[in-house]
Design a protein around this motif. Sequence first.
Motif, PDB file in Angstrom:
ATOM      1  N   ASP A 242       0.889  -1.288   0.100  1.00 12.19           N
ATOM      2  CA  ASP A 242       0.012  -0.072   0.146  1.00 12.19           C
ATOM      3  C   ASP A 242       0.994   1.227  -0.168  1.00 12.19           C
ATOM      4  OD1 ASP A 242      -2.186  -1.452   0.179  1.00 12.19           O
ATOM      5  OD2 ASP A 242      -2.455  -1.451   2.188  1.00 12.19           O
ATOM      6  N   GLU A 243       0.365   2.299  -0.801  1.00  7.43           N
ATOM      7  CA  GLU A 243       1.376   3.320  -0.567  1.00  7.43           C
ATOM      8  C   GLU A 243       0.851   4.246   0.577  1.00  7.43           C
ATOM      9  OE1 GLU A 243       0.311   6.086  -4.064  1.00  7.43           O
ATOM     10  OE2 GLU A 243       0.932   4.452  -5.608  1.00  7.43           O
ATOM     11  N   LYS A 244      -0.298   4.109   1.047  1.00 10.27           N
ATOM     12  CA  LYS A 244      -0.627   4.677   2.483  1.00 10.27           C
ATOM     13  C   LYS A 244       0.241   4.009   3.536  1.00 10.27           C
ATOM     14  CE  LYS A 244      -3.891   7.887   1.546  1.00 10.27           C
ATOM     15  NZ  LYS A 244      -3.939   9.071   2.345  1.00 10.27           N
ATOM     16  N   PHE A 245       0.185   4.648   4.607  1.00  9.54           N
ATOM     17  CA  PHE A 245       0.777   3.798   5.856  1.00  9.54           C
ATOM     18  C   PHE A 245      -0.504   2.994   6.497  1.00  9.54           C
ATOM     19  CE2 PHE A 245       1.693   3.692  10.461  1.00  9.54           C
ATOM     20  CZ  PHE A 245       2.808   2.944  10.569  1.00  9.54           C
ATOM     21  N   SER A 246      -0.835   1.753   5.995  1.00  6.40           N
ATOM     22  CA  SER A 246      -1.908   1.256   6.402  1.00  6.40           C
ATOM     23  C   SER A 246      -1.728   0.227   7.530  1.00  6.40           C
ATOM     24  CB  SER A 246      -2.285   0.197   4.878  1.00  6.40           C
ATOM     25  OG  SER A 246      -1.432  -0.746   4.611  1.00  6.40           O
ATOM     26  N   LEU A 247      -2.698   0.453   8.549  1.00 10.52           N
ATOM     27  CA  LEU A 247      -2.945  -0.576   9.552  1.00 10.52           C
ATOM     28  C   LEU A 247      -3.943  -1.327   9.411  1.00 10.52           C
ATOM     29  CD1 LEU A 247      -1.888  -1.399  12.553  1.00 10.52           C
ATOM     30  CD2 LEU A 247      -3.392   0.422  13.427  1.00 10.52           C
ATOM     31  N   ALA A 248      -3.887  -2.677   9.038  1.00 12.06           N
ATOM     32  CA  ALA A 248      -4.949  -3.753   8.704  1.00 12.06           C
ATOM     33  C   ALA A 248      -5.291  -4.575   9.725  1.00 12.06           C
ATOM     34  CB  ALA A 248      -4.541  -4.376   7.337  1.00 12.06           C
ATOM     35  N   HIS A 249      -6.782  -4.617  10.018  1.00 12.50           N
ATOM     36  CA  HIS A 249      -7.099  -5.599  10.835  1.00 12.50           C
ATOM     37  C   HIS A 249      -7.943  -6.659   9.967  1.00 12.50           C
ATOM     38  CE1 HIS A 249      -9.985  -7.662  13.666  1.00 12.50           C
ATOM     39  NE2 HIS A 249      -8.951  -7.570  14.403  1.00 12.50           N
ATOM     40  N   GLU A 278      -1.617  12.591   6.845  1.00 13.29           N
ATOM     41  CA  GLU A 278      -1.782  12.577   5.247  1.00 13.29           C
ATOM     42  C   GLU A 278      -1.572  10.959   4.756  1.00 13.29           C
ATOM     43  OE1 GLU A 278      -1.546  16.639   6.231  1.00 13.29           O
ATOM     44  OE2 GLU A 278      -0.057  15.269   6.874  1.00 13.29           O
ATOM     45  N   HIS A 279      -0.626  10.148   5.603  1.00 12.02           N
ATOM     46  CA  HIS A 279      -0.248   8.954   5.197  1.00 12.02           C
ATOM     47  C   HIS A 279      -1.268   7.902   5.538  1.00 12.02           C
ATOM     48  CE1 HIS A 279       3.905  10.951   4.224  1.00 12.02           C
ATOM     49  NE2 HIS A 279       3.515  10.488   3.409  1.00 12.02           N
ATOM     50  N   PHE A 280      -1.845   8.158   6.774  1.00 12.21           N
ATOM     51  CA  PHE A 280      -2.280   6.971   7.649  1.00 12.21           C
ATOM     52  C   PHE A 280      -3.622   6.411   6.944  1.00 12.21           C
ATOM     53  CE2 PHE A 280      -5.163   5.693  11.169  1.00 12.21           C
ATOM     54  CZ  PHE A 280      -4.713   4.398  11.415  1.00 12.21           C
ATOM     55  N   ARG A 321      -0.713  -9.079   2.790  1.00 16.15           N
ATOM     56  CA  ARG A 321       0.715  -9.319   2.224  1.00 16.15           C
ATOM     57  C   ARG A 321       0.754  -7.864   1.551  1.00 16.15           C
ATOM     58  NH1 ARG A 321       1.279 -14.975  -0.984  1.00 16.15           N
ATOM     59  NH2 ARG A 321       0.967 -16.290   0.797  1.00 16.15           N
ATOM     60  N   SER A 322      -0.111  -7.008   1.330  1.00 14.24           N
ATOM     61  CA  SER A 322       0.066  -5.614   0.899  1.00 14.24           C
ATOM     62  C   SER A 322       0.063  -4.520   1.967  1.00 14.24           C
ATOM     63  CB  SER A 322      -1.051  -5.324  -0.294  1.00 14.24           C
ATOM     64  OG  SER A 322      -2.449  -5.295   0.414  1.00 14.24           O
ATOM     65  N   SER A 323      -0.363  -4.905   3.114  1.00 12.44           N
ATOM     66  CA  SER A 323      -0.599  -3.816   4.106  1.00 12.44           C
ATOM     67  C   SER A 323       0.619  -3.372   4.738  1.00 12.44           C
ATOM     68  CB  SER A 323      -1.746  -4.445   5.164  1.00 12.44           C
ATOM     69  OG  SER A 323      -2.985  -4.410   4.657  1.00 12.44           O
ATOM     70  N   LEU A 395      10.058   4.033   9.831  1.00 10.91           N
ATOM     71  CA  LEU A 395      10.539   2.970   8.888  1.00 10.91           C
ATOM     72  C   LEU A 395       9.941   2.997   7.469  1.00 10.91           C
ATOM     73  CD1 LEU A 395      11.062   0.093  11.256  1.00 10.91           C
ATOM     74  CD2 LEU A 395      13.256   1.358  10.131  1.00 10.91           C
ATOM     75  N   TYR A 396       8.494   3.205   7.375  1.00 12.69           N
ATOM     76  CA  TYR A 396       7.864   3.059   6.087  1.00 12.69           C
ATOM     77  C   TYR A 396       8.380   4.476   5.382  1.00 12.69           C
ATOM     78  CZ  TYR A 396       3.913   5.517   3.907  1.00 12.69           C
ATOM     79  OH  TYR A 396       3.002   6.236   3.090  1.00 12.69           O
TER      80      TYR A 396
END
Length: 425
Positions: A242-249, A278-280, A321-323, A395-396
């Motif tokens: 993901d281009e965004k800083f994604s937090l996935a549940h 902007e990223h989250f 795998r993409s998050s 790190l992202y």
Amino acid sequence: MKKVLIVTYYWPPAGGPGVQRWLKFVKYLPEFGVEPIVYIPENPTYPLQDTKLRDEVPQGVTVLQKKITEPYAWASVFSKNKTKKISSGIIPNKRKQSFLERLMLWTRGNLFIPDARVLWVKPSVTYLQRYIKENGIDTVITTGPPHSLHLIGMHLKEKTGIRWVADFRDPWTTIGYHKALKLSDYAAQKHKDLERKVMQEADFLLVTSRTTQKEFEAITSKPIHVITNGYDVENVNRLPLDEKFSLAHIGSFLSERNPRILWKALSELIKEEPGFKEHFELKLIGATSQEVLETIEEFRLSPYVNNLGYVSHQEAVQQQRSSQVLLLVEIDSEETKSIIPGKLFEYMVSERPILAIGPEDADFAGIIKQTNTGVFALYDNKDLVKETLLSYYRLYLAQNLKVYPVGLQQYSRRNLTKQLADLLK
């Protein structure tokens, strides 16, 4: 080749975590000299369906079916949505339960013991008793929940003398939602009596965690073996990160798994850390309770939510795998420290860092630490949650957010099936 009869309620096209354990065991058992024969309901009421899982059923496996009478099918006449949620384990907050929800929970806990599939026991025993004798079955395995399936195994052992293995994917009377069933004293005692009888009558038990093993050792002297859930080789196309800083549940986000420290940490990072808002992105994949969504709104995080709802297992693996970061949350209680969510193992091989929140001494906390796949925090440790998210975010930004896992092979479905096959010989 040994013949093993597996009695399970969840089977494709059922979706959710309950189907994965025995679908994968059935896939690999023939490699180790065991022929699995699967017995399932012909007309089940599955709260979640994933038709793509039918493709994973091994060709040539024998699947027996017998009709089931289910109260959930009757209850859905009055409210399909409420019935679906309760049957899938999403129990509304006690203060917000409607009269119908309270009635359904009372009926489920007091009239259908141990659960709403108990009416399948008698016809199944009659049918399988004859099948076992005619087909040279060596062993019967029952897997619960629903724990009424263990009554099938118990009666078959009584009538035929066959070896019987009881597999507990989750505990029985100590599982989190058991207290919400509005049990009378009589019903509560009957649950405990049946639980004890099943554990004492089975030849041996299978459990998914060390804590459950210790808990059951106080009830029975029969052998108890730990075979955790695990991961399989998934042939799915890997999507770009993901281009965004994604937090996935991923999976059911129950009301009791509502970590306010996480929402507070995120709201603070949005205010304090330049560029974070902007990223989250917060990705919710699976059924999410209304209480969780309301708390997210309370902390003004709704603009950052991407609520995808329930998706197929294949798509869930792709999303893992993409998050950028994977979120794992378990209920904060003594009863849930034994629960090792099945998705943990898929999380671990996704090559994405895990942020986990759960009870003290949770079994899965040790697995995350041993495999170097993420960070575990208690429900009262907001600072650790915030520091971990900030570290992952930086790190992202540096395009260097990754994990370096160790020792994952022990949790592969093939290796776990070999452990099972060794026990069955």
